[in-house]
Design a protein around this motif. Structure first.
Motif: not given
Lengths: 102, 240
Positions: A38, A40-46, A48-49, B196-197, B200-201, B204, B227-229, B231
């Motif tokens: 899970l 792994r997706y912290v940097p791209p998600a945050i 980008a947000a 998948s990344e 996620a981006a 998000a 975003g995480i889910l 991804g």
């Protein structure tokens, strides 16, 4: 002024505790690989947000796609970042485009 | 940038190599952070904070976006509990950073964990995580995060002082605060290596736009979770 100082310290301590949370405690619970999948997706998600509000809202208020210099500059910066993977170049080009179009 | 960790090097030399590796990975990011610090210094004074408090906040809170929100709310005479709650929720994402770096710092004594936690900001995290994940698992790799963190910390409070001193000499129309957005654009692009990344981006970002009206800046957390889910769900589309 005392209120201000105390409020700053409270915010500082809370922020520190959030940064300390897992670093302080992770040796007490088992390492699950699913959990780290899970993360792994912290940097791209945050990251980008954090971009979104600044580029889609003109003056922080109204949703703007047309006539929005920041969105144009962000789009150009995205292309530069994609091809050159260079922070300095991306910031320099992005700021120049922003100044050029606004 | 991963420093060479030659096994024949002495521990001292390895520590130094890691530390400077962190410093030099962080330095380019300062181009985005320093203008943001200048803007924060100016904004602090405009919101009615004394100069000492504006500068002290950059050391005590040490979180750019949350400090911006703090001074804006303070300027609007917001109740202190609301300010504390908003700052906390804005910084809640750091819990995820903490979780992501924790496995690499397991062996460290407590004082190291405290120092590195204090320094664990967006940009120090972004610079250090690739080194932790992809670099050699040496016993001194935490020095990399120390180097990155100290560099960012210094740049942040020094630029805050400059913002306080220069004040109105910095015109708002320069849009210097945009520099931090440009930093995050680069960090987003560089953090995407798989489909998948990218999913996620995008998820998000869309969530951030849709949930922006939530109180206490909860949209950051909402965007992170969605975003995480997304991804994780999209993992099946990754090339192996």
């Amino acid at each position: 002024m005392m209120t201000l100082l105390i409020l700053m310290i409270v915010c500082g301590v809370l922020t520190f505790l959030m940064r300390f949370s897992f670093i302080a405690t992770s040796r007490f619970f088992p390492q699950s690989s699913r959990f780290y999948d899970l993360l792994r997706y912290v940097p791209p998600a945050i990251f980008a947000a954090l971009i979104a509000p600044d580029i889609f809202w003109a003056h922080g208020e109204t949703f703007a796609v047309m006539e929005n210099p920041r969105l144009i500059a962000a789009a150009v910066a995205f292309v530069v970042a994609f091809f050159f993977r260079n922070v300095l170049l991306t910031i320099a080009v992005g700021m120049l485009v922003l100044w050029g179009v606004s | 940038m991963t420093p060479k960790t030659d096994p024949s090097l002495s521990p001292d030399a390895t520590r130094r190599a890691e530390f400077w590796g962190g410093v030099f990975t962080e330095l380019p990011l300062l181009l985005g952070v320093v203008p943001f610090g200048l803007v924060f210094g100016v904004l602090g004074l405009q919101s009615g904070l004394p100069a000492w408090a504006t500068i002290a906040m950059s050391v005590i809170v040490f979180g750019g976006a949350s400090q911006m929100i703090f001074v804006q709310l303070w300027g609007l005479a917001t109740p202190v509990t609301v300010i504390a709650a908003t700052v906390s929720v804005t910084n809640l994402r750091h819990v995820l950073y903490s979780a992501a770096v924790a496995p690499y710092l397991l062996h460290l004594p407590r004082h190291w964990k405290i120092i590195l936690s204090y320094l664990l900001t967006d940009e120090a995290f972004a610079a250090s995580l690739p080194r932790f994940r992809e670099g050699a698992a040496t016993p001194f790799r935490h020095w990399f995060l120390l180097g990155a963190g100290v560099t960012l910390w210094t740049g942040w409070w020094v630029s805050t002082v400059l913002g306080v001193v220069l004040g109105r000499a910095i015109p708002e129309r320069w849009g210097l605060d945009f520099s931090v957005t440009l930093t995050f654009i680069t960090l987003t692009v560089m953090s995407i290596q798989r489909r998948s990344e990218a999913v996620a981006a995008i998820a998000a970002m869309a969530t951030a736009l849709l949930t922006r009206q939530l109180p206490f800046k909860l949209w950051i957390l909402a965007a992170a979770v969605v975003g995480i889910l997304c991804g994780v769900v999209a993992r099946r589309f990754d090339k192996r």
